[in-house]
Design an enzyme around this catalytic site. Sequence first.
Site, mmCIF file in Angstrom:
data_model
loop_
_atom_site.group_PDB
_atom_site.id
_atom_site.type_symbol
_atom_site.label_atom_id
_atom_site.label_comp_id
_atom_site.label_asym_id
_atom_site.label_seq_id
_atom_site.Cartn_x
_atom_site.Cartn_y
_atom_site.Cartn_z
ATOM 1 N N MET A 1 37.753 39.601 48.881
ATOM 2 C CA MET A 1 38.325 38.990 47.682
ATOM 3 C C MET A 1 37.199 38.477 46.805
ATOM 4 S SD MET A 1 41.195 35.997 47.274
ATOM 5 C CE MET A 1 40.185 34.660 47.883
ATOM 6 N N CYS A 2 37.113 38.986 45.587
ATOM 7 C CA CYS A 2 36.105 38.557 44.619
ATOM 8 C C CYS A 2 36.805 38.233 43.310
ATOM 9 C CB CYS A 2 35.072 39.653 44.401
ATOM 10 S SG CYS A 2 34.133 40.108 45.871
ATOM 11 N N GLY A 3 36.087 37.581 42.414
ATOM 12 C CA GLY A 3 36.633 37.239 41.111
ATOM 13 C C GLY A 3 35.847 37.880 39.994
ATOM 14 N N ARG A 32 37.805 32.506 44.596
ATOM 15 C CA ARG A 32 37.854 33.921 44.957
ATOM 16 C C ARG A 32 36.512 34.438 45.460
ATOM 17 N NH1 ARG A 32 42.325 36.647 43.713
ATOM 18 N NH2 ARG A 32 41.168 38.572 44.064
#
Length: 286
Positions: A1-3, A32
Amino acid sequence: MCGIVGLHLRDPELHPRLGVLLETMLGHMCERGPDSAGVAVYGDRRRCPEGWAAVSLLDAPPDLSVPGALITAAGDTTVVAAPLTVDELVAAVRGTGALVVGSGTDLTVYKGTGHPRDLARTYDLAGAQGWQGLAHTRMATESAVTASGCHPFSVGPDQCLVHNGSFANHATIRRELEADGVVFDSENDSEVGARFVASRLAAGDDLDKALRLLCERFDGFYTLLVTSADGFAVVRDAIACKPAIIAETDAWVAMASEFRALAELPGIDRAKIWEPEPERVHAWVR
């Protein structure tokens, strides 16, 4: 999960506010990706003067010197700007042992490990001006938490790619690119995507075609934001399980992993807002 967050400004009156707007957007993505954060800024002439080139470096030696250059350090990243061509400046720093993580005549890139809000201050993001920017907060899944593994991946002049997700067949495509002479700087699967897009742009494709070809070749789950000297493009995989929201007004186009990162943009109440469709490239040209 990244932003992921990105902002493409159409209204020149907003250019002085690019950094403030982008930092606010980035601040909403910390949960995130608390491992690291990277930022790319287009058009800040205090960081890369008109007619100059700039390179962003990791592991720059403390005695780094380039004649006539403006050299600034921001955490793990050192930015060198000089009245040279991009190729000349890259050649000037190549033998220093530093890793080039960004280059161009309109672009400065910052990458590092740590909490995104702390890194935004380190990069003086709030002080940035310009017409386009993007930022990424990382929760590592495919490679180690290092500055070189941070996004954005900028492997062509004035080009950047940020990625939320994972490419399942990146090793295969890496081998194909290496057979064509492409050299990689990390084990990150996202760099494979960036190198693929850069190779297509170098071959004459525009962002729309390059990303459509990426969708044909890459398997996995992904949302990508890709920027260039005149473009801003978003694409998702065939299942579109990684979140993305786009908002557009006459003054700007913005993209983020979650709506909360867009909520404080000026005029958001009048914006057209939508979720990008699977494997459809949404692209804008300056």
